[in-house]
Every structure is written in structure tokens, then in C-alpha cells.
Design a protein around this motif. Structure first.
Motif, PDB file in Angstrom:
ATOM      1  N   ARG A  51       0.495  -1.061   0.277  1.00 54.13           N
ATOM      2  CA  ARG A  51      -0.128   0.187   0.079  1.00 54.13           C
ATOM      3  C   ARG A  51       0.694   0.915  -0.093  1.00 54.13           C
ATOM      4  NH1 ARG A  51      -4.022  -1.575   3.112  1.00 54.13           N
ATOM      5  NH2 ARG A  51      -2.746  -1.849   4.740  1.00 54.13           N
ATOM      6  N   LEU A  52       1.901   1.437   0.794  1.00 59.67           N
ATOM      7  CA  LEU A  52       2.598   1.838   0.607  1.00 59.67           C
ATOM      8  C   LEU A  52       3.327   2.662  -0.431  1.00 59.67           C
ATOM      9  CD1 LEU A  52       4.579   4.263   2.742  1.00 59.67           C
ATOM     10  CD2 LEU A  52       6.235   2.453   2.683  1.00 59.67           C
ATOM     11  N   VAL A  53       3.910   1.604  -0.918  1.00 60.91           N
ATOM     12  CA  VAL A  53       4.387   2.254  -2.638  1.00 60.91           C
ATOM     13  C   VAL A  53       3.848   2.480  -3.132  1.00 60.91           C
ATOM     14  CG1 VAL A  53       5.386   0.731  -4.248  1.00 60.91           C
ATOM     15  CG2 VAL A  53       6.464   0.212  -2.149  1.00 60.91           C
ATOM     16  N   LYS A  54       2.931   1.772  -3.525  1.00 62.03           N
ATOM     17  CA  LYS A  54       1.260   1.326  -4.391  1.00 62.03           C
ATOM     18  C   LYS A  54       0.536   3.325  -4.695  1.00 62.03           C
ATOM     19  CE  LYS A  54       0.651  -2.668  -5.934  1.00 62.03           C
ATOM     20  NZ  LYS A  54      -0.139  -3.928  -6.086  1.00 62.03           N
ATOM     21  N   ARG A  59       3.485  11.056   0.754  1.00 59.55           N
ATOM     22  CA  ARG A  59       4.829  12.419   0.360  1.00 59.55           C
ATOM     23  C   ARG A  59       5.577  11.630  -0.234  1.00 59.55           C
ATOM     24  NH1 ARG A  59       5.776  16.919   3.777  1.00 59.55           N
ATOM     25  NH2 ARG A  59       6.701  15.731   5.179  1.00 59.55           N
ATOM     26  N   ALA A  60       6.514  11.503  -1.142  1.00 64.54           N
ATOM     27  CA  ALA A  60       8.002  11.293  -1.678  1.00 64.54           C
ATOM     28  C   ALA A  60       8.903  11.413  -0.292  1.00 64.54           C
ATOM     29  CB  ALA A  60       8.421  12.088  -2.730  1.00 64.54           C
ATOM     30  N   GLU A  61       8.522  12.067   0.225  1.00 65.60           N
ATOM     31  CA  GLU A  61       9.505  12.257   1.727  1.00 65.60           C
ATOM     32  C   GLU A  61       9.425  10.999   2.838  1.00 65.60           C
ATOM     33  OE1 GLU A  61       7.427  14.903   0.695  1.00 65.60           O
ATOM     34  OE2 GLU A  61       9.586  15.728  -0.826  1.00 65.60           O
ATOM     35  N   ALA A  87      13.282   5.566  -7.321  1.00 66.29           N
ATOM     36  CA  ALA A  87      11.969   5.231  -6.784  1.00 66.29           C
ATOM     37  C   ALA A  87      11.175   6.196  -6.591  1.00 66.29           C
ATOM     38  CB  ALA A  87      11.648   3.502  -8.038  1.00 66.29           C
ATOM     39  N   ALA A  88      12.263   5.870  -5.046  1.00 65.63           N
ATOM     40  CA  ALA A  88      10.700   6.644  -3.984  1.00 65.63           C
ATOM     41  C   ALA A  88      11.149   8.379  -4.227  1.00 65.63           C
ATOM     42  CB  ALA A  88      10.782   6.343  -2.663  1.00 65.63           C
ATOM     43  N   ARG A  89      12.056   8.842  -4.690  1.00 65.33           N
ATOM     44  CA  ARG A  89      12.732  10.022  -4.146  1.00 65.33           C
ATOM     45  C   ARG A  89      11.252  10.311  -5.877  1.00 65.33           C
ATOM     46  NH1 ARG A  89      17.373   9.353  -2.040  1.00 65.33           N
ATOM     47  NH2 ARG A  89      18.574   8.959  -5.063  1.00 65.33           N
TER      48      ARG A  89
END
Length: 187
Positions: A51-54, A59-61, A87-89
Motif C-alpha cells: 500500500r505504501l508503494v502504490k 508524500r515522496a519524503e 524510485a521513491a524520490r
């Protein structure tokens, strides 16, 4: 309505290709693959991480901070960790599973490996898997065959083997269906 599947494929391919080139240059293909596989396993095991990933809500941070903690705890470092954090940033974590799959495909192609998806009614033994691998190597130009075995009791017996776009279905279920159709035509 826009088609996001081609966008995801494009994003995933670009990221996977960049990581592949870096890992190849550093002679770290297998280490990066192992770390990415470990992260992929974490994703499939944890609904919260998935869920966090998708989710676009985070926010990106926040994603970067949480993913960094997960990577530290899992012992994932180096190229793979930097890749996932990048990828997260860049707000691209939603495509991380496709990026991992793309990287694995690039590594397999580089090594001359081919993956065969095999469905059987019962689990295959080691001797059966070895014989199947040898038969598939003989029938293809691959140096190495990786078998992704699945069990589906509904096929009753035989095998369904898919290599690339080719599929060979010797399942009893398919043979019975063909026989049923042939008998209907006789009437």
C-alpha cells in the motif's frame, strides 16, 4: 481515459535498463538481482508495504523515509537500495514491481537464460524437473532454462509448458475437451 500500462512499462523499462547497465559495469548483476528479489518478496508478504508503494497519498519524503527503514532492516544496500530510494524520490515506486521484473528479464537475456512456465497436476520431482530442463534446452537455443513450476490439480494430468510466446499443452483436461468436441461433431 489514458492507458497507464504503456507508461508503467516505459518507466519500468527505463529504470530497469539504467540499473542493469550500472550493475553490469560494476560486475554486480547477481547481487543486485538478489537484493531486488528480497525487496520483491517483502512487497508480496506485506500488504502495508504494498500500500505504501502504490498509494499516491504518501508524500515522496514519507515514502523515502519509510522505504529506507525497510531496506535497512532487510539488509538491502548498494545499487538495489539506491535504486529503490531513487524510485521513491521520483514518485515512481508504483512501478517498482515492473522495474524488478524488467531487471530480471534483462539479466536473463544477458546470461542466455529462458524461463519456462510449467503447470502440472502434482508437484514435479527433482528428476522430472531436470529431465524437463534438458528437453527444453535441447528444443531451444537457450543456454540455461529456469523453470517456474506451478501446480493446478484441475488439469488432471500431463503438463502445460510456456516458453516465451510458445505454449505446449499436453494436459489431460485439454485432451478430454478436444475429445468432447470431436464427439459432438460426430453426432
Amino acid at each position: 481515459m489514458t492507458d497507464t500500462s504503456s507508461f508503467v512499462s516505459g518507466v519500468a523499462h527505463r529504470y530497469a535498463s539504467a540499473l542493469f547497465e550500472l550493475a553490469l559495469e560494476a560486475n554486480a548483476l547477481d547481487k543486485v538481482a538478489a537484493d531486488l528479489d528480497a525487496f520483491g518478496a517483502l512487497l508480496s508478504e506485506s500488504a502495508d508495504l504494498d500500500r505504501l508503494v502504490k498509494s499516491p497519498v504518501f508524500r515522496a519524503e514519507d515514502q523515502s523515509r519509510a522505504i529506507g527503514a525497510v531496506l535497512d532492516r532487510a539488509g538491502i544496500a548498494g545499487f538495489a537500495a539506491n535504486f529503490i530510494l531513487l524510485a521513491a524520490r521520483n514518485r515512481r515506486l508504483f512501478a517498482i514491481a515492473d522495474m524488478i521484473r524488467g531487471y530480471r528479464q534483462l539479466v536473463a537475456a544477458h546470461k542466455g537464460e529462458v524461463t519456462a512456465e510449467v503447470v502440472s497436476a502434482e508437484p514435479l520431482g527433482e528428476a522430472q524437473l531436470a529431465a524437463l530442463k534438458q528437453a527444453l534446452i535441447g528444443a531451444s537455443s537457450a543456454k540455461e532454462i529456469r523453470v517456474a513450476a506451478k501446480v493446478d490439480p484441475s488439469i488432471l494430468g500431463g503438463l502445460i509448458v510456456k516458453v516465451g510466446s510458445r505454449m505446449i499443452d499436453t494436459s489431460l483436461k485439454t485432451k478430454l475437451s478436444s475429445l468432447k468436441v470431436a464427439l459432438k461433431e460426430v453426432r
